[in-house]
Design an enzyme around this catalytic site. Structure first.
Site: not given
Length: 210
Positions: A120, A138
């Site tokens: 991420k 997210d």
């Protein structure tokens, strides 16, 4: 969800959020990297408060490495998991100096090799700093992708792959921040503001309210 509906979603989000960008404060790719590492399980607001003081005295790999773990902790101790983050950031700074001449690499594999940098974080840096059409998923993006049925998936990787496939090509770069900001301020976790949502009629969320 069909192709036309997906296009309409991003056209409306773009109109509602004309300048989609991260709310983390940074002035260089390195500052962005450090801010994103610190943002794990923390708010952007909290990270910004800490990094304003940190970057004022140390905003290069060399300078932060010189602080040492304990010195760095003094600046980030208000952020969750600051002990582990301090250790990782110092190790990352050392690697950047020794392996990348103090520069943040524009390579997923090189980024993910840095301590504290997962998929991420790498996606955020690649997208925000280098303009790559990546999708950092997210909690906000995961929620919206599933609620709207834009890109449903059981886990983060499934949603990431579905978004890369389903987001219209012209919106692949800004999509990350469009979805985050929409999720942060409109499609909230506990009480989505459906009445203020610009894509209300396109959303396939079964529990949406008026």
């Amino acid at each position: 969800m069909n192709k036309q509906k997906r296009l309409e979603i991003f056209q409306r989000l773009s109109a509602a959020i004309p300048s989609p960008e991260t709310e983390l404060e940074y002035n260089s790719t390195f500052e962005l990297l450090i801010a994103v590492i610190l943002s794990a399980q923390a708010t952007d607001k909290g990270v910004n408060i800490a990094t304003r003081k940190l970057f004022a005295v140390a905003n290069t790999p060399q300078a932060i490495y010189a602080l040492g773990v304990d010195g760095l902790k003094n600046y980030i101790k208000t952020i969750g998991l600051f002990n582990a983050k301090a250790e990782n950031i110092i190790k990352t700074c050392k690697m950047l100096v020794e392996l990348h001449a103090g520069e943040v690499p524009e390579s997923r594999s090189a980024l993910e090799a840095l301590p504290g940098v997962g998929r991420k974080t790498a996606n955020v840096v690649l997208n925000t700093a280098f303009g790559h059409p990546t999708m950092a998923v997210d909690t906000h993006i995961f929620r919206i992708a599933n609620r709207t049925k834009l890109a449903p998936g059981k886990n983060v990787l499934e949603v990431e792959k579905a978004l890369l496939k389903n987001v219209p090509k012209d919106y692949l770069i800004p999509a990350h921040h469009l979805l985050i900001l929409h999720g942060r301020y409109v499609c909230k976790a506990r009480k989505p503001a459906c009445g203020a949502c610009c894509i209300y009629d396109l959303c396939e969320y079964k529990e949406k309210t008026e």
